[in-house]
Design a protein around this motif. Structure first.
Motif, PDB file in Angstrom:
ATOM      1  N   PRO A 193       0.807  -1.190  -0.041  1.00 44.38           N
ATOM      2  CA  PRO A 193      -0.203   0.030   0.188  1.00 44.38           C
ATOM      3  C   PRO A 193       0.847   1.332   0.060  1.00 44.38           C
ATOM      4  CG  PRO A 193      -0.928  -1.635   1.557  1.00 44.38           C
ATOM      5  CD  PRO A 193       0.559  -2.256   1.099  1.00 44.38           C
ATOM      6  N   GLU A 194       1.931   1.234   0.622  1.00 45.56           N
ATOM      7  CA  GLU A 194       2.803   2.149   0.701  1.00 45.56           C
ATOM      8  C   GLU A 194       3.375   2.929  -0.792  1.00 45.56           C
ATOM      9  OE1 GLU A 194       5.548  -1.030   2.468  1.00 45.56           O
ATOM     10  OE2 GLU A 194       3.284  -0.357   2.349  1.00 45.56           O
ATOM     11  N   ASP A 195       3.180   1.814  -1.688  1.00 50.08           N
ATOM     12  CA  ASP A 195       3.573   2.242  -2.998  1.00 50.08           C
ATOM     13  C   ASP A 195       2.621   3.044  -3.828  1.00 50.08           C
ATOM     14  OD1 ASP A 195       6.182   1.289  -2.485  1.00 50.08           O
ATOM     15  OD2 ASP A 195       5.698  -0.868  -3.501  1.00 50.08           O
ATOM     16  N   PHE A 196       1.259   3.141  -3.172  1.00 47.82           N
ATOM     17  CA  PHE A 196       0.175   3.832  -3.817  1.00 47.82           C
ATOM     18  C   PHE A 196      -0.062   4.923  -3.302  1.00 47.82           C
ATOM     19  CE2 PHE A 196       0.011  -0.616  -4.695  1.00 47.82           C
ATOM     20  CZ  PHE A 196      -0.911  -0.951  -5.952  1.00 47.82           C
ATOM     21  N   VAL A 197      -0.612   6.160  -4.079  1.00 48.53           N
ATOM     22  CA  VAL A 197      -1.181   7.353  -3.633  1.00 48.53           C
ATOM     23  C   VAL A 197      -2.607   7.366  -3.818  1.00 48.53           C
ATOM     24  CG1 VAL A 197       1.307   8.452  -3.872  1.00 48.53           C
ATOM     25  CG2 VAL A 197      -0.380   8.414  -5.561  1.00 48.53           C
ATOM     26  N   LYS A 198      -3.180   8.315  -2.787  1.00 52.44           N
ATOM     27  CA  LYS A 198      -4.541   8.391  -2.936  1.00 52.44           C
ATOM     28  C   LYS A 198      -4.868   9.390  -3.863  1.00 52.44           C
ATOM     29  CE  LYS A 198      -8.659   9.261  -0.228  1.00 52.44           C
ATOM     30  NZ  LYS A 198      -9.139   9.679   1.189  1.00 52.44           N
TER      31      LYS A 198
END
Length: 248
Positions: A159-164
């Protein structure tokens, strides 16, 4: 998790946070990978010019309940997407309403050509039915944009490799992020977000409330691009949202 996870990309959406442990990657008899989770998630094959559409089963439009039986598919879809955009998000609801209105305008603009394409089916379809072939706006979406100098383990989804982002589109295999203004982020955080998106090859389009009221729909034209704007001719037959996904 499947060793072939590198073959697919995912866009979790409609949520504030998520965990990779909730993802289930399934391999079908057709050798096609699918992803399931207790939250909405769109999955696509990397390297393929895929488009996630309003009629995609991955959108997760629930079947109508007793209260919804009098509502049209369009009304149910609009309410569902607005709910996914989250509470206290008026610009998100405005974005969705104006986007659907823009699609109506595009269908009207090409009504003659659409009618000609559907003529062989003897009135079975209405030109307005092609609206659901348009790219889907995924609210509160998490797109893959690793931080610089990040090392990713093969087969790992972190998840830390994704941005919202406020909304994400997948059009022709390319991810487009829509960011509402003014942002709830600090200027520095917003700048770093945009830098990560740019480094990951994600196209970013910012919009303010005043942009949504533009009669020419400029912000939506920029988001969809040439490929997305031809949605009305992409599919042979119009397909409504809410259909189950078939696996073979």
């Amino acid at each position: 998790m499947s060793e072939r996870i590198e073959e697919i990309g995912i866009i979790p959406f409609g949520i504030e946070s998520w965990s990779a442990s909730d993802l289930r990657v399934n391999e079908r008899m057709s050798a096609r990978l699918t992803v399931s989770a207790p939250f909405p998630v769109a999955a696509f094959e990397r390297g393929r010019a895929a488009t996630i559409r309003l009629n995609s089963a991955m959108l997760g439009l629930p079947a109508p309940n007793l209260i919804d039986t009098e509502k049209t598919i369009r009304e149910r879809l609009a309410e569902y997407l607005t709910r996914l955009a989250g509470p206290w998000n008026p610009i998100g609801g405005q974005f969705l309403g104006r986007y659907l209105a823009f699609l109506d305008t595009e269908v009207d603009r090409h009504r003659g050509e659409i009618s000609d394409r559907l003529a062989p089916f003897g009135g079975l379809y209405d030109p307005r039915d092609v609206l659901y072939s348009a790219p889907a706006p995924l609210p509160r979406a998490f797109v893959h944009a690793p931080a610089p100098d990040t090392r990713s383990e093969p087969g790992a989804i972190r998840p830390e490799d994704f941005v919202k982002v406020d909304f994400a589109f997948l059009v022709g295999g390319k991810t487009i992020a829509a960011l509402g203004l003014p942002s709830r982020l600090t200027p520095g955080t917003l700048r770093r977000l945009q830098e990560r998106l740019s480094a990951a090859g994600v196209t970013t389009v910012s919009f303010a409330a005043k942009d949504l009221g533009s009669e020419d729909g400029a912000v939506f034209r920029e988001l969809l691009g040439h490929e997305g704007l031809r949605f009305w001719k992409d599919e042979t037959l119009p397909i409504a949202p809410g259909r189950p996904e078939l696996h073979f």
